[in-house]
Scaffold this active site. Structure first.
Site, short mmCIF file in Angstrom:
data_model
loop_
_atom_site.label_atom_id
_atom_site.label_comp_id
_atom_site.label_asym_id
_atom_site.label_seq_id
_atom_site.Cartn_x
_atom_site.Cartn_y
_atom_site.Cartn_z
N HIS A 266 -14.50 -21.98 -6.78
CA HIS A 266 -13.34 -22.45 -6.01
C HIS A 266 -12.03 -22.30 -6.78
O HIS A 266 -11.00 -22.01 -6.20
CB HIS A 266 -13.54 -23.90 -5.58
CG HIS A 266 -14.63 -24.07 -4.57
ND1 HIS A 266 -14.60 -23.42 -3.35
CD2 HIS A 266 -15.78 -24.77 -4.59
CE1 HIS A 266 -15.70 -23.74 -2.67
NE2 HIS A 266 -16.43 -24.56 -3.41
N HIS A 345 11.31 20.62 6.42
CA HIS A 345 10.39 19.65 5.78
C HIS A 345 9.74 18.78 6.83
O HIS A 345 10.19 17.65 7.03
CB HIS A 345 11.15 18.81 4.76
CG HIS A 345 10.27 18.09 3.78
ND1 HIS A 345 9.61 16.94 4.09
CD2 HIS A 345 9.93 18.38 2.51
CE1 HIS A 345 8.92 16.53 3.03
NE2 HIS A 345 9.10 17.39 2.07
ZN LIG Z 1 -19.63 -23.84 -0.23
#
Ligand SMILES: [Zn+2]
Length: 440
Positions: A266, A345
């Site tokens: 996390h 171009h």
């Molecule tokens: Zn989890």
């Protein structure tokens, strides 16, 4: 690049269920409500006075130990990652998640109950386009404990993840594009897992009252303990991908990019979400204004030509639309099929030459330097260009917003500028241009 028009979605109707909260072990009810466009995902604490709400945004992140907690003032909402993963992956951009406790139900430790809930509520299209974050350059975050997340440019949202337990036990790898169908089938059923040595101290402190073999897999040595057998041989890495999706949902935009993760957690997931949000803020700061001002704040073509000696077909600035302080300038150049360079171009395939964009940046930077030195006896010469990158082609009909910022100046002799050309909110080219000043 084709522009896909994807629209925002919310849930079709209110739906809810009840369960146990992981940390307190108490009963909790959760309800998903439809929400208007640009609302994002918010949580509401029904159990508190005034029923406060909080945005599921990375700015509100409070702690990342074992689960992701957001908060504002004294209010907290714990373990938001599984419900956020399900909402994000199932295509819900806007919803109110109402709860009567500080944590949504843990269910079986997977995102399955939330997928079921979203399917019961239905997903309906709304009238505003979705907001995306397109990865332009590789980004990466890492931790001292060996977690590493790399975000690479990709047209889809993909995750390639390697999970390894203590002493590299149960090393697993999986790579996939995250679509609603793939999430529902491959990721959502994967349950939370813990290594016994990690949770033992918590159980002793009575910090995971709601934790049981019904909502987590416990790994003790080589043994895998759970109420029902493993749902996938590589269930652990799948749950890690679930957590990555949930934590990155805190960005508040859909990411188009490829997440390559090794031993993610996390904390690093949140670091990456923060890095993406910061990059997005920087981009918004330099994106083109919707209404183009005229008059005092800018310079019209006549005023531009008083400063720049360039003339047709080499004047690459139509108008200066504004200065920000002394160091920043924004100008525009509309590119039409009548530009002389399109003849060659390329014949039948008009693309603006990249060097003409560098020339446009140099001219805009020169105007900034002229305002700065405020003298006509010295003239700035374009000396060098570094870090020049051409990111997207520019076609007839495009309006280029040219941004230049003075990053370094040495007396009256030398100046360095960082310049960007932006079309439709996307950087098409950029570079660092250096100038030297000489007497005329
Ligand atoms: Zn989890």
């Amino acid at each position: 690049m084709p522009v896909s028009r994807e629209f925002q979605h919310t849930v079709g109707k209110t739906a809810g269920f009840s369960g146990t909260s992981l940390h307190t072990g108490e009963k909790v009810s959760v309800k998903l409500h439809p929400a208007p466009v640009d609302h994002g995902i918010k949580f509401k604490r029904k159990d508190l006075q005034d029923e406060p709400t909080i945005d599921a945004r990375i700015d509100n992140l409070k702690t990342v130990e074992r689960a992701t907690t957001i908060g504002e003032g004294a209010m907290r909402v714990h373990t938001v990652e599984h419900v956020l993963a399900a909402l994000s992956a199932m295509g819900v951009d806007n919803a109110m998640v109402e709860m009567d406790a500080n944590e949504p139900p843990i269910g079986d430790g997977s995102a399955q109950p939330y997928v079921d809930l979203i399917k019961r509520a239905g997903v309906t299209v709304q009238e505003e386009p979705r907001k995306f974050f397109d990865v332009r350059e590789p980004m990466h975050v890492e931790s001292k404990t060996g977690a590493l997340l790399v975000l690479l440019p990709d047209e889809k949202f993909r995750i390639s993840c390697t999970q390894a337990g203590p002493n590299n036990r149960f090393t697993q790898y999986l790579s996939m594009e995250v679509t609603p169908a793939a999430f529902e089938r491959e990721i959502a059923p994967a349950r939370t897992f813990v290594f016994y040595e990690d949770v033992q101290p918590l159980m002793e402190k009575n910090l995971i009252k709601g934790g049981s073999l019904e909502n987590a897999i416990v790994v003790r040595g080589e043994a895998v303990l759970s109420k029902e057998p493993l749902r996938f041989p590589d269930e652990f890495v799948r749950h890690k991908m679930l957590d990555i999706i949930g934590d990155l949902a805190l960005v508040g935009r859909r990411i188009r990019g490829h997440v390559v993760a090794a031993k993610p957690g996390h904390a690093t997931n949140a670091d990456l979400a923060r890095a993406v949000a910061r990059e997005q803020t920087q981009r918004s700061a330099m994106s083109a204004p919707r209404a183009i001002p005229i008059g005092d704040s800018g310079l019209d073509t006549g005023e531009v030509m008083k400063i720049l000696p360039h003339r047709y077909p080499f004047l690459m600035v139509d108008r200066v639309i504004g200065f920000e302080g002394e160091n920043k300038i924004t100008a525009i150049k509309s590119i039409t099929i009548n530009e002389p360079f399109f003849q060659g171009h390329f014949p039948g395939h008009p693309v603006m030459p990249g060097v003409m964009q560098v020339e446009a940046m140099a001219q805009v930077a020169s105007i900034l330097l002229f305002k700065l030195t405020n003298t006509s006896s010295r003239v700035g010469y374009f000396m060098s260009a570094d870090q020049v990158k051409f990111r997207k082609p520019v076609f007839p009909g495009d309006t280029i917003f040219i941004h230049a910022e003075l990053t370094r100046a040495r007396g009256n002799r030398m100046a360095k500028t960082k310049c960007y050309c932006v079309v439709n909110d996307a950087v098409v080219s950029e570079g660092e241009l250096m100038f030297t000043f000489l007497d005329k």
